[in-house]
Design a protein around this motif. Structure first.
Motif, PDB file in Angstrom:
ATOM      1  N   PRO A  43      -5.082   0.630  -8.537  1.00 23.10           N
ATOM      2  CA  PRO A  43      -5.374  -0.605  -7.800  1.00 23.10           C
ATOM      3  C   PRO A  43      -4.150  -1.506  -7.751  1.00 23.10           C
ATOM      4  O   PRO A  43      -3.293  -1.455  -8.634  1.00 23.10           O
ATOM      5  N   GLY A  44      -4.059  -2.311  -6.728  1.00 23.12           N
ATOM      6  CA  GLY A  44      -2.896  -3.188  -6.581  1.00 23.12           C
ATOM      7  C   GLY A  44      -3.154  -4.291  -5.578  1.00 23.12           C
ATOM      8  O   GLY A  44      -4.270  -4.814  -5.475  1.00 23.12           O
ATOM      9  N   GLY A  45      -2.125  -4.613  -4.806  1.00 18.89           N
ATOM     10  CA  GLY A  45      -2.172  -5.774  -3.923  1.00 18.89           C
ATOM     11  C   GLY A  45      -3.132  -5.650  -2.757  1.00 18.89           C
ATOM     12  O   GLY A  45      -3.524  -6.662  -2.170  1.00 18.89           O
TER      13      GLY A  45
ATOM     14  N   LEU B  96       0.843  -1.198   0.000  1.00 18.90           N
ATOM     15  CA  LEU B  96       0.000   0.000   0.000  1.00 18.90           C
ATOM     16  C   LEU B  96       0.877   1.246   0.000  1.00 18.90           C
ATOM     17  O   LEU B  96       1.729   1.412   0.886  1.00 18.90           O
ATOM     18  N   THR B  97       0.660   2.110  -0.987  1.00 21.00           N
ATOM     19  CA  THR B  97       1.340   3.402  -1.082  1.00 21.00           C
ATOM     20  C   THR B  97       0.336   4.498  -0.786  1.00 21.00           C
ATOM     21  O   THR B  97      -0.773   4.497  -1.326  1.00 21.00           O
ATOM     22  N   LEU B  98       0.737   5.452   0.076  1.00 18.94           N
ATOM     23  CA  LEU B  98      -0.114   6.596   0.389  1.00 18.94           C
ATOM     24  C   LEU B  98       0.499   7.861  -0.170  1.00 18.94           C
ATOM     25  O   LEU B  98       1.690   8.120   0.033  1.00 18.94           O
ATOM     26  N   VAL B  99      -0.303   8.639  -0.892  1.00 19.31           N
ATOM     27  CA  VAL B  99       0.131   9.927  -1.431  1.00 19.31           C
ATOM     28  C   VAL B  99      -0.126  10.985  -0.358  1.00 19.31           C
ATOM     29  O   VAL B  99      -1.270  11.187   0.071  1.00 19.31           O
TER      30      VAL B  99
ATOM     31  N   ALA C  84      -7.057  -4.918  -9.961  1.00 17.50           N
ATOM     32  CA  ALA C  84      -5.654  -4.645 -10.273  1.00 17.50           C
ATOM     33  C   ALA C  84      -5.210  -5.401 -11.518  1.00 17.50           C
ATOM     34  O   ALA C  84      -4.462  -4.866 -12.352  1.00 17.50           O
ATOM     35  N   ILE C  85      -5.664  -6.648 -11.667  1.00 15.17           N
ATOM     36  CA  ILE C  85      -5.301  -7.430 -12.850  1.00 15.17           C
ATOM     37  C   ILE C  85      -5.819  -6.752 -14.112  1.00 15.17           C
ATOM     38  O   ILE C  85      -5.094  -6.587 -15.103  1.00 15.17           O
TER      39      ILE C  85
ATOM     40  N   ALA D  96       8.807 -12.577  -6.637  1.00 11.49           N
ATOM     41  CA  ALA D  96       7.939 -11.675  -5.884  1.00 11.49           C
ATOM     42  C   ALA D  96       6.674 -12.416  -5.475  1.00 11.49           C
ATOM     43  O   ALA D  96       6.191 -13.289  -6.191  1.00 11.49           O
ATOM     44  N   GLY D  97       6.119 -12.039  -4.329  1.00 15.92           N
ATOM     45  CA  GLY D  97       4.972 -12.768  -3.803  1.00 15.92           C
ATOM     46  C   GLY D  97       3.652 -12.326  -4.389  1.00 15.92           C
ATOM     47  O   GLY D  97       2.863 -13.145  -4.880  1.00 15.92           O
ATOM     48  N   VAL D  98       3.357 -11.027  -4.373  1.00 19.12           N
ATOM     49  CA  VAL D  98       2.080 -10.522  -4.876  1.00 19.12           C
ATOM     50  C   VAL D  98       2.076 -10.514  -6.393  1.00 19.12           C
ATOM     51  O   VAL D  98       1.117 -10.927  -7.036  1.00 19.12           O
ATOM     52  N   GLY D  99       3.156 -10.001  -6.999  1.00 18.34           N
ATOM     53  CA  GLY D  99       3.281 -10.017  -8.453  1.00 18.34           C
ATOM     54  C   GLY D  99       2.747  -8.783  -9.148  1.00 18.34           C
ATOM     55  O   GLY D  99       3.030  -8.581 -10.325  1.00 18.34           O
ATOM     56  N   LEU D 100       1.959  -7.952  -8.468  1.00 21.77           N
ATOM     57  CA  LEU D 100       1.490  -6.686  -9.007  1.00 21.77           C
ATOM     58  C   LEU D 100       1.926  -5.562  -8.071  1.00 21.77           C
ATOM     59  O   LEU D 100       2.068  -5.765  -6.866  1.00 21.77           O
ATOM     60  N   GLU D 101       2.096  -4.370  -8.631  1.00 18.34           N
ATOM     61  CA  GLU D 101       2.557  -3.251  -7.836  1.00 18.34           C
ATOM     62  C   GLU D 101       1.572  -2.895  -6.723  1.00 18.34           C
ATOM     63  O   GLU D 101       0.430  -3.346  -6.711  1.00 18.34           O
ATOM     64  N   SER D 102       2.031  -2.040  -5.823  1.00 17.55           N
ATOM     65  CA  SER D 102       1.217  -1.653  -4.680  1.00 17.55           C
ATOM     66  C   SER D 102      -0.025  -0.878  -5.105  1.00 17.55           C
ATOM     67  O   SER D 102      -0.057  -0.236  -6.159  1.00 17.55           O
ATOM     68  N   THR D 103      -1.036  -0.937  -4.268  1.00 16.98           N
ATOM     69  CA  THR D 103      -2.191  -0.054  -4.400  1.00 16.98           C
ATOM     70  C   THR D 103      -1.754   1.350  -3.986  1.00 16.98           C
ATOM     71  O   THR D 103      -1.084   1.525  -2.964  1.00 16.98           O
ATOM     72  N   VAL D 104      -2.134   2.352  -4.771  1.00 17.02           N
ATOM     73  CA  VAL D 104      -1.802   3.748  -4.445  1.00 17.02           C
ATOM     74  C   VAL D 104      -3.086   4.485  -4.121  1.00 17.02           C
ATOM     75  O   VAL D 104      -4.035   4.472  -4.920  1.00 17.02           O
ATOM     76  N   VAL D 105      -3.120   5.123  -2.957  1.00 20.68           N
ATOM     77  CA  VAL D 105      -4.317   5.845  -2.538  1.00 20.68           C
ATOM     78  C   VAL D 105      -3.947   7.233  -2.047  1.00 20.68           C
ATOM     79  O   VAL D 105      -2.808   7.489  -1.638  1.00 20.68           O
ATOM     80  N   GLN D 106      -4.930   8.124  -2.084  1.00 18.64           N
ATOM     81  CA  GLN D 106      -4.793   9.451  -1.499  1.00 18.64           C
ATOM     82  C   GLN D 106      -6.031   9.724  -0.661  1.00 18.64           C
ATOM     83  O   GLN D 106      -7.160   9.650  -1.156  1.00 18.64           O
TER      84      GLN D 106
END
Length: 384
Positions: A196-198, A95-98, A367-368, A174-184
């Motif tokens: 959307p992401g893991g 999870l990425t937070l802006v 995410a997919i 890599a475990g998840v295989g897709l980049e992080s979810t980015v939210v603000q």
């Protein structure tokens, strides 16, 4: 996921990589999502080297990776209580937070000149050990050439970036295989999903509250049946970046700098033209895809098909030269882990015309589909 690094050779490799980061070098390293290409986020020349290695547009911001929550105080001005609750729930993790960036602490290239920065704490022991040893915030996009499928193995990194970067820490798949979810998080506490992401929208809503999560616009359109760019009925004479990619790229080039990676530009694309087939039933999708692939073969294309395992029997034998399964629709985690490697398999096969089955945009499927839509330049074929 590998265990916490303990062998002397692991510790030595991490120490060497950390020293490289501190001295202004670039290092690819594993995270639980994909491999990242790291540089000291405060060092503009180091960040420039990341952009140069990837061939990445300079208005595409980078995510900053940290190992300790307390590091946030030196990077951002404030953290909304809802953002703090999301960190409690999902850090370390995808999870990425802006957040509003503290002026002057990071290279302006990291933020693309914006007043915000995306920050995350990766949930991978090798990544965390490297970040602790480096003792600096690390800007790290995916460790691949810009626009290519993201790397989920160290071998993928070497395939794209050998000779362009300082080194690679190999931490396995890599475990998840897709980049992080980015939210603000907005001032009113609602959560805007920028990518959307893991971490799924449903997981976010469990923390932020029902109705407090706004999905990424492209995925909202897809859920409503918006077709994006309509693919031609016959194989397009396009290669190197996905069906319709050039048009999508031209439209996006003039738009403002995005708040997060993956919001602008065609990403994740195989070298051949890619289209997504969706319809009212798996049978309709299979009939349409098989017809298009057979027509493409007659035109001399090398064909590829990306499907879900339940639907394999719906296709005639020899439908495509290269057929890759993402596993079961009932196991989206498997599809997420294998998606980028699958797209790279089409490159290995020399595929020039590729069709992929759509999947529901719920849970991890959001995410997919986001990644598939980006890879295809939002080119969708409606099977009816």
């Amino acid at each position: 996921m590998p265990s916490v690094p303990s062998a002397e050779s692991d510790r030595e490799a991490i120490a060497a990589a950390a020293a490289m980061l501190r001295s202004g070098g670039t290092v690819a390293f594993p995270t639980e999502t994909v491999y990242g290409l790291g540089a000291d986020a405060r060092n503009t020349s180091a960040v420039e080297a990341v952009f140069a290695a990837k061939g990445r547009p300079s208005d595409n911001p980078l995510i900053v990776h940290i190992a300790r929550r307390e590091e946030l105080e030196g990077l951002v001005i404030e953290v909304h209580p809802v953002a703090s609750a999301l960190m409690d729930a999902f850090w370390p993790g995808p999870l990425t937070l802006v957040l509003p960036v503290r002026p002057g602490v990071l290279s302006p290239l990291v933020t693309a000149g914006l007043d915000t920065v995306g920050v995350r704490m990766p949930g991978h022991p090798v990544a965390l050990a490297l970040l602790r040893a480096a003792e600096c915030p690390v800007a790290a996009p995916s460790a691949n050439r810009s626009g290519r499928p993201s790397p989920t193995l160290a071998a993928h990194v070497m395939e794209d970036l050998a000779g362009y970067i300082g080194g690679v820490l190999d931490g396995g798949a890599a475990g998840v295989g897709l980049e992080s979810t980015v939210v603000q998080v907005q001032p009113d506490g609602t959560v805007a999903v920028l990518r959307p992401g893991g971490i799924t929208a449903e997981q976010l809503a469990a923390v932020a509250g029902a109705g407090a999560v706004a999905p990424a616009p492209a995925l909202a359109d897809a859920a409503a049946g918006h077709p994006g760019g309509q693919s031609p009925a016959l194989p397009p004479q396009v290669s190197g970046g996905g069906t319709g990619g050039a048009a999508a790229q031209a439209a996006e080039d003039s738009s403002p700098a995005p708040r997060a990676p993956g919001m602008k530009y065609t990403h994740y694309a195989p070298r051949g033209a890619l289209g997504i087939v969706r319809g009212s039933s798996p049978q309709r999708v299979a009939e349409t895809a098989a017809g298009l692939l057979q027509a493409a073969q007659r035109e001399g294309e090398i064909t590829g098909l990306l499907l879900f395992e339940e639907h394999r029997a719906l296709y005639p034998a020899l439908t495509a030269a290269c057929v890759v399964s993402l596993g079961s629709l009932g196991s989206p985690e498997e599809a997420a882990r294998s998606l980028y490697a699958a797209l790279r398999r089409f490159d290995e096969a020399g595929a020039t015309y590729i069709l992929a089955e759509a999947c529901p945009v719920t849970g991890l499927g959001a995410a997919i589909m986001n990644r598939l839509m980006k890879a295809a330049g939002e080119s969708v074929i409606d099977a009816g």
